[in-house]
Every structure is written in structure tokens, then in C-alpha cells.
Design a protein around this motif. Structure first.
Motif, PDB file in Angstrom:
ATOM      1  N   ASP A  60      44.533  28.249 -20.607  1.00  0.00           N
ATOM      2  CA  ASP A  60      43.455  28.547 -19.658  1.00  0.00           C
ATOM      3  C   ASP A  60      42.101  28.545 -20.359  1.00  0.00           C
ATOM      4  OD1 ASP A  60      45.178  28.755 -17.503  1.00  0.00           O
ATOM      5  OD2 ASP A  60      45.387  30.931 -17.685  1.00  0.00           O
ATOM      6  N   ARG A  61      42.057  29.136 -21.545  1.00  0.00           N
ATOM      7  CA  ARG A  61      40.802  29.164 -22.303  1.00  0.00           C
ATOM      8  C   ARG A  61      40.387  27.759 -22.699  1.00  0.00           C
ATOM      9  NH1 ARG A  61      41.870  32.752 -26.469  1.00  0.00           N
ATOM     10  NH2 ARG A  61      41.326  34.394 -25.028  1.00  0.00           N
ATOM     11  N   ARG A  62      41.352  26.973 -23.177  1.00  0.00           N
ATOM     12  CA  ARG A  62      41.066  25.595 -23.571  1.00  0.00           C
ATOM     13  C   ARG A  62      40.529  24.805 -22.384  1.00  0.00           C
ATOM     14  NH1 ARG A  62      43.184  21.212 -22.528  1.00  0.00           N
ATOM     15  NH2 ARG A  62      43.116  19.374 -23.775  1.00  0.00           N
ATOM     16  N   ALA A  63      41.126  24.976 -21.216  1.00  0.00           N
ATOM     17  CA  ALA A  63      40.679  24.262 -20.017  1.00  0.00           C
ATOM     18  C   ALA A  63      39.249  24.660 -19.646  1.00  0.00           C
ATOM     19  CB  ALA A  63      41.627  24.531 -18.850  1.00  0.00           C
ATOM     20  N   GLN A  64      38.911  25.928 -19.783  1.00  0.00           N
ATOM     21  CA  GLN A  64      37.549  26.384 -19.485  1.00  0.00           C
ATOM     22  C   GLN A  64      36.555  25.769 -20.459  1.00  0.00           C
ATOM     23  OE1 GLN A  64      37.720  30.650 -19.572  1.00  0.00           O
ATOM     24  NE2 GLN A  64      38.638  30.795 -17.542  1.00  0.00           N
ATOM     25  N   TRP A  65      36.892  25.785 -21.730  1.00  0.00           N
ATOM     26  CA  TRP A  65      36.006  25.186 -22.727  1.00  0.00           C
ATOM     27  C   TRP A  65      35.816  23.702 -22.441  1.00  0.00           C
ATOM     28  CZ3 TRP A  65      38.724  27.402 -27.697  1.00  0.00           C
ATOM     29  CH2 TRP A  65      38.427  28.758 -27.806  1.00  0.00           C
ATOM     30  N   LEU A  66      36.915  23.017 -22.137  1.00  0.00           N
ATOM     31  CA  LEU A  66      36.867  21.580 -21.903  1.00  0.00           C
ATOM     32  C   LEU A  66      35.994  21.234 -20.707  1.00  0.00           C
ATOM     33  CD1 LEU A  66      37.953  19.008 -23.097  1.00  0.00           C
ATOM     34  CD2 LEU A  66      39.947  19.223 -21.613  1.00  0.00           C
ATOM     35  N   ARG A  67      36.081  22.018 -19.651  1.00  0.00           N
ATOM     36  CA  ARG A  67      35.229  21.774 -18.474  1.00  0.00           C
ATOM     37  C   ARG A  67      33.750  21.804 -18.852  1.00  0.00           C
ATOM     38  NH1 ARG A  67      39.269  24.185 -15.493  1.00  0.00           N
ATOM     39  NH2 ARG A  67      38.606  26.311 -15.897  1.00  0.00           N
ATOM     40  N   GLY A  68      33.403  22.636 -19.806  1.00  0.00           N
ATOM     41  CA  GLY A  68      32.005  22.767 -20.192  1.00  0.00           C
ATOM     42  C   GLY A  68      31.490  21.663 -21.094  1.00  0.00           C
ATOM     43  N   VAL A  69      32.391  20.962 -21.794  1.00  0.00           N
ATOM     44  CA  VAL A  69      31.919  19.986 -22.783  1.00  0.00           C
ATOM     45  C   VAL A  69      32.452  18.570 -22.605  1.00  0.00           C
ATOM     46  CG1 VAL A  69      31.539  21.753 -24.542  1.00  0.00           C
ATOM     47  CG2 VAL A  69      33.735  20.555 -24.458  1.00  0.00           C
ATOM     48  N   LEU A  70      33.347  18.358 -21.654  1.00  0.00           N
ATOM     49  CA  LEU A  70      33.963  17.035 -21.534  1.00  0.00           C
ATOM     50  C   LEU A  70      32.934  15.941 -21.261  1.00  0.00           C
ATOM     51  CD1 LEU A  70      36.532  15.420 -21.704  1.00  0.00           C
ATOM     52  CD2 LEU A  70      36.951  15.915 -19.287  1.00  0.00           C
ATOM     53  N   ASP A  71      31.973  16.199 -20.386  1.00  0.00           N
ATOM     54  CA  ASP A  71      30.936  15.208 -20.108  1.00  0.00           C
ATOM     55  C   ASP A  71      30.216  14.792 -21.392  1.00  0.00           C
ATOM     56  OD1 ASP A  71      31.640  16.062 -17.521  1.00  0.00           O
ATOM     57  OD2 ASP A  71      29.605  15.817 -16.772  1.00  0.00           O
ATOM     58  N   LEU A  72      29.831  15.787 -22.184  1.00  0.00           N
ATOM     59  CA  LEU A  72      29.112  15.497 -23.429  1.00  0.00           C
ATOM     60  C   LEU A  72      29.992  14.764 -24.434  1.00  0.00           C
ATOM     61  CD1 LEU A  72      27.037  18.750 -23.955  1.00  0.00           C
ATOM     62  CD2 LEU A  72      26.236  16.509 -23.187  1.00  0.00           C
ATOM     63  N   CYS A  73      31.265  15.132 -24.494  1.00  0.00           N
ATOM     64  CA  CYS A  73      32.176  14.448 -25.413  1.00  0.00           C
ATOM     65  C   CYS A  73      32.349  12.989 -25.027  1.00  0.00           C
ATOM     66  CB  CYS A  73      33.525  15.163 -25.448  1.00  0.00           C
ATOM     67  SG  CYS A  73      33.468  16.772 -26.248  1.00  0.00           S
ATOM     68  N   VAL A  74      32.488  12.718 -23.738  1.00  0.00           N
ATOM     69  CA  VAL A  74      32.610  11.336 -23.276  1.00  0.00           C
ATOM     70  C   VAL A  74      31.332  10.564 -23.605  1.00  0.00           C
ATOM     71  CG1 VAL A  74      32.783   9.871 -21.220  1.00  0.00           C
ATOM     72  CG2 VAL A  74      34.337  11.818 -21.509  1.00  0.00           C
ATOM     73  N   LEU A  75      30.180  11.161 -23.337  1.00  0.00           N
ATOM     74  CA  LEU A  75      28.922  10.490 -23.685  1.00  0.00           C
ATOM     75  C   LEU A  75      28.831  10.244 -25.190  1.00  0.00           C
ATOM     76  CD1 LEU A  75      26.328  12.288 -21.373  1.00  0.00           C
ATOM     77  CD2 LEU A  75      27.118   9.905 -21.221  1.00  0.00           C
ATOM     78  N   GLY A  76      29.256  11.218 -25.977  1.00  0.00           N
ATOM     79  CA  GLY A  76      29.235  11.053 -27.429  1.00  0.00           C
ATOM     80  C   GLY A  76      30.106   9.897 -27.889  1.00  0.00           C
ATOM     81  N   LEU A  77      31.285   9.764 -27.287  1.00  0.00           N
ATOM     82  CA  LEU A  77      32.150   8.631 -27.635  1.00  0.00           C
ATOM     83  C   LEU A  77      31.527   7.311 -27.217  1.00  0.00           C
ATOM     84  CD1 LEU A  77      35.667  10.056 -26.691  1.00  0.00           C
ATOM     85  CD2 LEU A  77      34.781   9.602 -28.999  1.00  0.00           C
ATOM     86  N   LEU A  78      30.932   7.285 -26.034  1.00  0.00           N
ATOM     87  CA  LEU A  78      30.305   6.045 -25.569  1.00  0.00           C
ATOM     88  C   LEU A  78      29.061   5.694 -26.371  1.00  0.00           C
ATOM     89  CD1 LEU A  78      30.817   6.398 -21.723  1.00  0.00           C
ATOM     90  CD2 LEU A  78      32.015   4.856 -23.308  1.00  0.00           C
ATOM     91  N   ALA A  79      28.434   6.681 -26.994  1.00  0.00           N
ATOM     92  CA  ALA A  79      27.287   6.402 -27.869  1.00  0.00           C
ATOM     93  C   ALA A  79      27.734   5.605 -29.092  1.00  0.00           C
ATOM     94  CB  ALA A  79      26.607   7.702 -28.284  1.00  0.00           C
ATOM     95  N   ARG A  80      29.022   5.689 -29.422  1.00  0.00           N
ATOM     96  CA  ARG A  80      29.583   4.926 -30.548  1.00  0.00           C
ATOM     97  C   ARG A  80      29.885   3.487 -30.163  1.00  0.00           C
ATOM     98  NH1 ARG A  80      34.200   9.221 -32.491  1.00  0.00           N
ATOM     99  NH2 ARG A  80      32.791  10.930 -33.010  1.00  0.00           N
ATOM    100  N   GLY A  81      30.094   3.253 -28.852  1.00  0.00           N
ATOM    101  CA  GLY A  81      30.404   1.904 -28.393  1.00  0.00           C
ATOM    102  C   GLY A  81      31.085   1.932 -27.040  1.00  0.00           C
ATOM    103  N   ASP A  82      31.053   0.807 -26.358  1.00  0.00           N
ATOM    104  CA  ASP A  82      31.669   0.682 -25.042  1.00  0.00           C
ATOM    105  C   ASP A  82      33.165   0.955 -25.133  1.00  0.00           C
ATOM    106  OD1 ASP A  82      29.131  -0.176 -24.522  1.00  0.00           O
ATOM    107  OD2 ASP A  82      29.708  -2.174 -23.826  1.00  0.00           O
ATOM    108  N   SER A  83      33.718   1.445 -24.041  1.00  0.00           N
ATOM    109  CA  SER A  83      35.143   1.768 -24.031  1.00  0.00           C
ATOM    110  C   SER A  83      35.654   1.790 -22.601  1.00  0.00           C
ATOM    111  CB  SER A  83      35.358   3.132 -24.698  1.00  0.00           C
ATOM    112  OG  SER A  83      36.730   3.367 -24.914  1.00  0.00           O
ATOM    113  N   TYR A  84      36.959   1.827 -22.453  1.00  0.00           N
ATOM    114  CA  TYR A  84      37.595   1.945 -21.141  1.00  0.00           C
ATOM    115  C   TYR A  84      38.339   3.277 -21.086  1.00  0.00           C
ATOM    116  CZ  TYR A  84      41.543   0.000 -23.802  1.00  0.00           C
ATOM    117  OH  TYR A  84      42.506  -0.224 -24.740  1.00  0.00           O
ATOM    118  N   GLY A  85      38.751   3.672 -19.897  1.00  0.00           N
ATOM    119  CA  GLY A  85      39.283   5.009 -19.670  1.00  0.00           C
ATOM    120  C   GLY A  85      40.413   5.422 -20.590  1.00  0.00           C
ATOM    121  N   TYR A  86      41.453   4.608 -20.696  1.00  0.00           N
ATOM    122  CA  TYR A  86      42.603   4.984 -21.512  1.00  0.00           C
ATOM    123  C   TYR A  86      42.204   5.146 -22.979  1.00  0.00           C
ATOM    124  CZ  TYR A  86      47.208   4.880 -23.689  1.00  0.00           C
ATOM    125  OH  TYR A  86      48.318   5.194 -24.441  1.00  0.00           O
ATOM    126  N   GLU A  87      41.352   4.259 -23.453  1.00  0.00           N
ATOM    127  CA  GLU A  87      40.882   4.333 -24.837  1.00  0.00           C
ATOM    128  C   GLU A  87      40.072   5.618 -25.063  1.00  0.00           C
ATOM    129  OE1 GLU A  87      39.335   0.953 -27.741  1.00  0.00           O
ATOM    130  OE2 GLU A  87      37.840   1.459 -26.212  1.00  0.00           O
TER     131      GLU A  87
END
Length: 112
Positions: A4-31
């Protein structure tokens, strides 16, 4: 870790983590899901990831295009926009300060 704690933390940062990964290069969902898991965020289901990607696209932080697959159907690729790069740049310093504050609090020990 408490799921439950992990899920709460993830909700708060998932958008930023995805943006951070895309800042490294284009990608698709599964990747992206594989990269998030490799980074230690755990398994991210499509039902969690794809709404994030759609929200980022609708807010103008991410754009999409289709790329033909070599051995399968075309894949939807995500690329970060200039606005998305600006968000990542701003958030990096803010996150470091926030995480440092939380870390300092959790590391403090009182002599009782």
C-alpha cells in the motif's frame, strides 16, 4: 515493502519517472514498463502505465508516433516534448530537495 505504501509513493512519482525515461530517448509502453521495473519501481501494469502516458500526451508533455515493427505490428512510440523536458528539469531539483528532507527525517535518531 508494504504494498500500500509503495502504491502511494508510485502514484506521486510515476509521471515524473516516465518523463525521466523519455528524456533519455523515445520508447514504447512495454519497454517503459520494463525500464521502470529495472529501476526498482516494481512491476507496472498496463492499466496503470497507459493512463499515465495518455495524461502526459493530453497535457502536451509527450507526443506519439507509430513505428513499424520488424517482426510484428507497428508500435506506438512516445517522445518527450520541450515542455516535458522543462518539467523534468524543474522536478529534478525539487525531488532531490524533497527526498533529502524525507531521508534526513527518517535517519534521525533520538537518544531516549
Amino acid at each position: 515493502m508494504d504494498q500500500d505504501r509503495r502504491a502511494q509513493w508510485l502514484r506521486g512519482v510515476l509521471d515524473l519517472c516516465v518523463l525521466g525515461l523519455l528524456a533519455r530517448g523515445d520508447s514504447y509502453g512495454y519497454e517503459l514498463a520494463q525500464s521502470l521495473e529495472a529501476a526498482g519501481l516494481g512491476t507496472i501494469q498496463g492499466g496503470t502505465l497507459y493512463p499515465v502516458l495518455l495524461r502526459l500526451q493530453r497535457s502536451g508533455l509527450v507526443t506519439v508516433y507509430w513505428r513499424e515493427g520488424g517482426s510484428g505490428p507497428a508500435r506506438k512510440y512516445y517522445t518527450i516534448s520541450a515542455a516535458g523536458l522543462a518539467v523534468v528539469g524543474d522536478a529534478a531539483g525539487q525531488w532531490a530537495a524533497f527526498a533529502g528532507g524525507v531521508g534526513a527525517i527518517l535517519q534521525e535518531r533520538t537518544a531516549r
